[in-house]
Design an enzyme around this catalytic site. Sequence first.
Site, PDB file in Angstrom:
ATOM      1  N   GLY A 165       0.788  -1.227   0.000  1.00 31.23           N
ATOM      2  CA  GLY A 165       0.000   0.000   0.000  1.00 31.23           C
ATOM      3  C   GLY A 165       0.822   1.281   0.000  1.00 31.23           C
ATOM      4  O   GLY A 165       0.271   2.375  -0.082  1.00 31.23           O
ATOM      5  N   LYS A 201      -4.999  -0.565 -14.447  1.00 31.08           N
ATOM      6  CA  LYS A 201      -6.423  -0.393 -14.189  1.00 31.08           C
ATOM      7  C   LYS A 201      -6.683  -0.482 -12.686  1.00 31.08           C
ATOM      8  O   LYS A 201      -6.128  -1.357 -12.005  1.00 31.08           O
ATOM      9  CB  LYS A 201      -7.204  -1.499 -14.927  1.00 31.08           C
ATOM     10  CG  LYS A 201      -8.698  -1.455 -14.746  1.00 31.08           C
ATOM     11  CD  LYS A 201      -9.339  -0.409 -15.625  1.00 31.08           C
ATOM     12  CE  LYS A 201     -10.826  -0.245 -15.313  1.00 31.08           C
ATOM     13  NZ  LYS A 201     -11.348   0.980 -15.960  1.00 31.08           N
ATOM     14  N   HIS A 208      -9.493  -9.327  -1.549  1.00 30.02           N
ATOM     15  CA  HIS A 208      -8.061  -9.570  -1.550  1.00 30.02           C
ATOM     16  C   HIS A 208      -7.791 -10.984  -1.069  1.00 30.02           C
ATOM     17  O   HIS A 208      -8.258 -11.373  -0.013  1.00 30.02           O
ATOM     18  CB  HIS A 208      -7.386  -8.576  -0.608  1.00 30.02           C
ATOM     19  CG  HIS A 208      -5.904  -8.743  -0.500  1.00 30.02           C
ATOM     20  ND1 HIS A 208      -5.100  -8.877  -1.599  1.00 30.02           N
ATOM     21  CD2 HIS A 208      -5.085  -8.783   0.562  1.00 30.02           C
ATOM     22  CE1 HIS A 208      -3.840  -8.994  -1.199  1.00 30.02           C
ATOM     23  NE2 HIS A 208      -3.810  -8.950   0.101  1.00 30.02           N
ATOM     24  N   LYS A 237      -3.752  -5.842   8.166  1.00 27.90           N
ATOM     25  CA  LYS A 237      -4.803  -6.866   8.193  1.00 27.90           C
ATOM     26  C   LYS A 237      -5.298  -7.068   9.615  1.00 27.90           C
ATOM     27  O   LYS A 237      -4.522  -6.985  10.570  1.00 27.90           O
ATOM     28  CB  LYS A 237      -4.250  -8.182   7.634  1.00 27.90           C
ATOM     29  CG  LYS A 237      -3.952  -8.070   6.143  1.00 27.90           C
ATOM     30  CD  LYS A 237      -3.049  -9.177   5.656  1.00 27.90           C
ATOM     31  CE  LYS A 237      -2.664  -8.920   4.203  1.00 27.90           C
ATOM     32  NZ  LYS A 237      -1.544  -9.765   3.774  1.00 27.90           N
ATOM     33  N   GLU A 288       1.195  -8.431  -6.203  1.00 24.73           N
ATOM     34  CA  GLU A 288       2.623  -8.473  -5.875  1.00 24.73           C
ATOM     35  C   GLU A 288       2.947  -9.795  -5.200  1.00 24.73           C
ATOM     36  O   GLU A 288       2.042 -10.568  -4.878  1.00 24.73           O
ATOM     37  CB  GLU A 288       3.007  -7.293  -4.968  1.00 24.73           C
ATOM     38  CG  GLU A 288       2.230  -7.208  -3.689  1.00 24.73           C
ATOM     39  CD  GLU A 288       2.419  -5.850  -2.978  1.00 24.73           C
ATOM     40  OE1 GLU A 288       3.092  -5.834  -1.958  1.00 24.73           O
ATOM     41  OE2 GLU A 288       1.873  -4.837  -3.447  1.00 24.73           O
ATOM     42  N   ARG A 292       8.582 -13.641   1.901  1.00 23.56           N
ATOM     43  CA  ARG A 292       8.860 -13.988   3.306  1.00 23.56           C
ATOM     44  C   ARG A 292       7.752 -14.886   3.832  1.00 23.56           C
ATOM     45  O   ARG A 292       6.764 -15.099   3.146  1.00 23.56           O
ATOM     46  CB  ARG A 292       8.859 -12.697   4.141  1.00 23.56           C
ATOM     47  CG  ARG A 292       7.499 -11.994   4.033  1.00 23.56           C
ATOM     48  CD  ARG A 292       7.315 -10.822   4.960  1.00 23.56           C
ATOM     49  NE  ARG A 292       5.917 -10.404   4.978  1.00 23.56           N
ATOM     50  CZ  ARG A 292       5.340  -9.600   4.089  1.00 23.56           C
ATOM     51  NH1 ARG A 292       6.028  -9.120   3.063  1.00 23.56           N
ATOM     52  NH2 ARG A 292       4.060  -9.286   4.199  1.00 23.56           N
TER      53      ARG A 292
HETATM   54  C1  MV4 Z   1      -4.782  -2.152  -6.201  1.00 24.44           C
HETATM   55  C2  MV4 Z   1      -6.113  -1.839  -5.849  1.00 24.44           C
HETATM   56  C3  MV4 Z   1      -7.038  -1.724  -6.865  1.00 24.44           C
HETATM   57  N1  MV4 Z   1      -6.653  -1.869  -8.158  1.00 24.44           N
HETATM   58  N2  MV4 Z   1      -4.461  -2.290  -7.508  1.00 24.44           N
HETATM   59  C4  MV4 Z   1      -2.943  -1.987  -1.777  1.00 24.44           C
HETATM   60  C5  MV4 Z   1      -1.804  -2.772  -1.209  1.00 24.44           C
HETATM   61  C6  MV4 Z   1      -1.014  -3.231  -2.365  1.00 24.44           C
HETATM   62  N3  MV4 Z   1      -0.640  -4.603  -2.161  1.00 24.44           N
HETATM   63  C7  MV4 Z   1      -1.883  -3.072  -3.558  1.00 24.44           C
HETATM   64  N4  MV4 Z   1      -3.066  -2.389  -3.122  1.00 24.44           N
HETATM   65  C8  MV4 Z   1      -4.116  -2.184  -3.979  1.00 24.44           C
HETATM   66  N5  MV4 Z   1      -3.826  -2.318  -5.288  1.00 24.44           N
HETATM   67  C9  MV4 Z   1      -5.375  -2.153  -8.444  1.00 24.44           C
HETATM   68  N6  MV4 Z   1      -5.017  -2.284  -9.733  1.00 24.44           N
HETATM   69  C10 MV4 Z   1      -6.422  -1.713  -4.477  1.00 24.44           C
HETATM   70  C11 MV4 Z   1      -5.428  -1.881  -3.539  1.00 24.44           C
HETATM   71  C12 MV4 Z   1      -5.851  -1.770  -2.163  1.00 24.44           C
HETATM   72  C13 MV4 Z   1      -5.823  -2.895  -1.317  1.00 24.44           C
HETATM   73  C14 MV4 Z   1      -5.371  -4.127  -1.736  1.00 24.44           C
HETATM   74  C15 MV4 Z   1      -5.335  -5.214  -0.891  1.00 24.44           C
HETATM   75  C16 MV4 Z   1      -5.807  -5.085   0.419  1.00 24.44           C
HETATM   76  C17 MV4 Z   1      -6.251  -3.889   0.858  1.00 24.44           C
HETATM   77  C18 MV4 Z   1      -6.279  -2.760   0.010  1.00 24.44           C
HETATM   78  C19 MV4 Z   1      -6.762  -1.543   0.471  1.00 24.44           C
HETATM   79  C20 MV4 Z   1      -6.763  -0.449  -0.352  1.00 24.44           C
HETATM   80  C21 MV4 Z   1      -6.298  -0.564  -1.670  1.00 24.44           C
END
Ligand code: MV4
Length: 455
Positions: A165, A201, A208, A237, A288, A292
């Site tokens: 994030g 996008k 998630h 989390k 991603e 770990r």
């Molecule tokens: C995103 C997304 C929506 N669309 N990518 C946040 C943490 C990082 N691992 C990637 N994240 C996000 N990427 C796209 N293309 C929304 C998030 C995101 C999120 C992702 C996983 C868990 C919680 C989150 C909270 C806000 C935004």
Amino acid sequence: MFKRILIANRGEIALRVIRACRELGISPVCVYSVADRDGPWIEQADEAVCIGPAASKESYLRIERLIAAAEVTGADAIHPGYGFLSENASFAGVCRDCNITFIGPSPEAMTLLGDKVNCKRLARQSGTPVFPGTEGGIEDLEEAVKVANEIGYPVIIKASAGGGGRGMRVARSEAELRENVDKARQEALAAFGNGTVYVEKYLENARHFEVQTIGDNHGNAVHLFERDCSSQRRHQKLVEEAPSPGVDPAKRMKVCESAATLIRTANYCGAATVEFLMDKKQDFYMLEVNTRVQVEHPVTEMITGVDIVQTQIRVAAGEPLSIKQQDIKVNGHAIEVRINAEDPDKNFMPQAGLIETFVAPGGPGVRLDSHARAGYRIPPNYDSMIGKLIVHGPTRSAAIARMRQALNEFKIGPLRTTISLHKRIMDNTEFQNADFDIHWVERWLKANASESVQA
Ligand code: MV4
């Protein structure tokens, strides 16, 4: 097999690694900062070395002190846990140069997967779905605008070196994109020393989940199915569970297999988590890879019966994976809640100080991974997580019932913890129906801001 493992971490994960070492007949060694001198986990180690003052930068993050501690105690391997230096490729490299095995991937594999532009390219090649967007890092703004117009708004600008994030900006129009690309680049350069950003996008209201994988040094990699981690606040989390509720079995197999293929393609040795977002149609896109062991690994251990930390140690020692993909089955449902010393009524304010009362829950299917106990003083210097409560049951609703009882048994005082918050989450109909996305906890907290969670 290793004779001695130095644990370059603290708290519950240090204790978790000690337990795995003991079961494998390996001698565990701890390092600790001055603030952790009385850490209860240290008693369980065969030896312990003070590596500096309370500040992490002066202790748990000091590579040369960790190496010196390994050398004076005769450790032949280092387990980094999570956080601290666990995803630091130079640390993994220094370990290798000093003939100490880093329990994790090679620095090369870590760099390949830790850089999100590289990782996305590899995913595309190995057939793991990713969000449409720029092919690599943005070379010039007009190129980003062209791609965004093709895929449509909203889009998200991400730092290649970011993660969890950090270093993200959402753009809902061409004007916003033009305004934000340069800012994102400068922020990324300042925060990570790497100004590479890319555009993809943006998916609203996603769920998630993350696939647990593990590879060995003989070209094998398996997955241990997935965990749902949608319940989070500010990228921290709160609740994790496995399997991810409501995921169609055919889709599950596809996404889990694609994660294992990605890890195999990277020649990856060790535990890795491949993160995805899922939309309402259950289409999934890789975000991603975490190189770990993760905080929430126990829910996967509970449903598969595989000890992830022991497996990490075995593959690092050069053993081939002893588990075959077809033998790994999902058994029941597991839920984990993070017990943080934070006051959920006061904007999650950290609570340092003495634990006077600590009554642990128990019974069938209840696991507590915690270094805390009555008489333990929580130092103010580190993460506020003081434990994880994990339950396992035959079904999701059985697991929720078990979690509610365990939370009712669990007494920690006088400082405030997230136990009261978790009781309310378990009682929430939306949670019970798995009717959630990555924003629901924050939405729900905001809607109930005036209500005390004090039970
Ligand atoms: C995103 C997304 C929506 N669309 N990518 C946040 C943490 C990082 N691992 C990637 N994240 C996000 N990427 C796209 N293309 C929304 C998030 C995101 C999120 C992702 C996983 C868990 C919680 C989150 C909270 C806000 C935004």
